[in-house]
Every structure is written in C-alpha cells, then in structure tokens.
Write a protein that holds these residues in place. Sequence first.
Motif, PDB file in Angstrom:
ATOM      1  N   SER A  59       0.828  -1.206   0.000  1.00 27.26           N
ATOM      2  CA  SER A  59       0.000   0.000   0.000  1.00 27.26           C
ATOM      3  C   SER A  59       0.866   1.261   0.000  1.00 27.26           C
ATOM      4  O   SER A  59       0.566   2.236  -0.697  1.00 27.26           O
ATOM      5  N   LEU A  60       1.943   1.244   0.774  1.00 32.36           N
ATOM      6  CA  LEU A  60       2.862   2.384   0.780  1.00 32.36           C
ATOM      7  C   LEU A  60       3.495   2.596  -0.589  1.00 32.36           C
ATOM      8  O   LEU A  60       3.656   3.732  -1.042  1.00 32.36           O
ATOM      9  N   ILE A  61       3.852   1.512  -1.244  1.00 30.47           N
ATOM     10  CA  ILE A  61       4.455   1.627  -2.577  1.00 30.47           C
ATOM     11  C   ILE A  61       3.487   2.287  -3.547  1.00 30.47           C
ATOM     12  O   ILE A  61       3.870   3.187  -4.296  1.00 30.47           O
ATOM     13  N   THR A  62       2.224   1.870  -3.548  1.00 35.65           N
ATOM     14  CA  THR A  62       1.257   2.464  -4.479  1.00 35.65           C
ATOM     15  C   THR A  62       1.018   3.935  -4.175  1.00 35.65           C
ATOM     16  O   THR A  62       0.771   4.719  -5.087  1.00 35.65           O
ATOM     17  N   LYS A  63       1.123   4.326  -2.914  1.00 34.03           N
ATOM     18  CA  LYS A  63       0.939   5.737  -2.566  1.00 34.03           C
ATOM     19  C   LYS A  63       2.158   6.584  -2.901  1.00 34.03           C
ATOM     20  O   LYS A  63       2.022   7.770  -3.195  1.00 34.03           O
ATOM     21  N   LEU A  64       3.339   5.984  -2.865  1.00 31.85           N
ATOM     22  CA  LEU A  64       4.561   6.749  -3.079  1.00 31.85           C
ATOM     23  C   LEU A  64       5.063   6.742  -4.514  1.00 31.85           C
ATOM     24  O   LEU A  64       5.769   7.664  -4.923  1.00 31.85           O
ATOM     25  N   GLU A  65       4.713   5.736  -5.298  1.00 34.28           N
ATOM     26  CA  GLU A  65       5.351   5.553  -6.602  1.00 34.28           C
ATOM     27  C   GLU A  65       5.102   6.683  -7.601  1.00 34.28           C
ATOM     28  O   GLU A  65       5.895   6.871  -8.517  1.00 34.28           O
ATOM     29  N   ASN A  66       4.065   7.457  -7.434  1.00 34.64           N
ATOM     30  CA  ASN A  66       3.800   8.557  -8.365  1.00 34.64           C
ATOM     31  C   ASN A  66       4.350   9.891  -7.889  1.00 34.64           C
ATOM     32  O   ASN A  66       4.137  10.913  -8.539  1.00 34.64           O
ATOM     33  N   HIS A  67       5.055   9.894  -6.773  1.00 32.73           N
ATOM     34  CA  HIS A  67       5.620  11.148  -6.262  1.00 32.73           C
ATOM     35  C   HIS A  67       6.741  11.620  -7.187  1.00 32.73           C
ATOM     36  O   HIS A  67       7.511  10.825  -7.732  1.00 32.73           O
ATOM     37  N   LEU A  68       6.831  12.929  -7.364  1.00 27.99           N
ATOM     38  CA  LEU A  68       7.807  13.511  -8.289  1.00 27.99           C
ATOM     39  C   LEU A  68       9.262  13.240  -7.901  1.00 27.99           C
ATOM     40  O   LEU A  68      10.134  13.231  -8.762  1.00 27.99           O
ATOM     41  N   VAL A  69       9.523  13.012  -6.632  1.00 29.44           N
ATOM     42  CA  VAL A  69      10.906  12.790  -6.205  1.00 29.44           C
ATOM     43  C   VAL A  69      11.482  11.503  -6.796  1.00 29.44           C
ATOM     44  O   VAL A  69      12.699  11.367  -6.921  1.00 29.44           O
ATOM     45  N   PHE A  70      10.635  10.591  -7.204  1.00 29.98           N
ATOM     46  CA  PHE A  70      11.101   9.327  -7.775  1.00 29.98           C
ATOM     47  C   PHE A  70      11.236   9.378  -9.297  1.00 29.98           C
ATOM     48  O   PHE A  70      11.507   8.368  -9.926  1.00 29.98           O
TER      49      PHE A  70
END
Length: 127
Positions: A59-70
Amino acid sequence: MFENTIAALTNEVEKLCYLAAHVKAPHALQIQLLEEWCLNDNLKKFCHKLHVDPDVFASLITKLENHLVFNNNSNNPQLLVSVQLTVFSNGLSHYGNGATMEDIAEWAGISVGMVYNCYCQVMIALL
C-alpha cells in the motif's frame, strides 16, 4: 646499536603489515529474500526485517510511486520505489551496529551513497 635494532624491527613490522592484500569476504545479497518470504508465506521473517506487514508495504508503494521525487530526466535510472522503500524500512527497523549505512548497503547490494539517497527520497515523499 639500539637505534639499528629499533630500525630493523620497524622495517620488519612495516613489511609484515602489507604481506597480503585485504580481500573482502564474499557475501550474498539478502534483499531478494523478502519476495521469497512473501511467496512462501513466511511473513514473520518479512516483518522482522522491515517491521511492516507485506500488505501495508504494498500500500505504501502504491501511494509513493507517483511522487515527483522518484522521477528524473537522467540517463541513470533510479532504483525502483519498492527497493528504495525497502532500504528505508530496513534502516528504520534497526539500531546499533545493524543500522549503519555500510551494513544496509551490503544487505541490499548498493552503495552507501545510494542508501543515503533512498533515505532522503523516501522521507521527502512521506512528508
């Protein structure tokens, strides 16, 4: 006479210190074990290493994967968000000698600088 003896002993010590080059002991990466533990339903080991349930981790991965820092426009691609989160979680879940960046880098098979970058990027995304 004593000076010659001390000089000779100093030369012997210097020679003995460098007889064999330091060879790093071989080690196997352990980060790939996380997926194996999930597939084999060994969640206790997964949770012990990352201190989070695999469902929460996903769940954390799906929430974080679209963040611009990545995202970057470099020729050198970033590590997957899942790997960066794994490195970050592993670092947070350890203390003392097991929490050094060198140990986590060796565990994950990446450089110490990459461990630092993972920490920074995941923390920025979480904040």
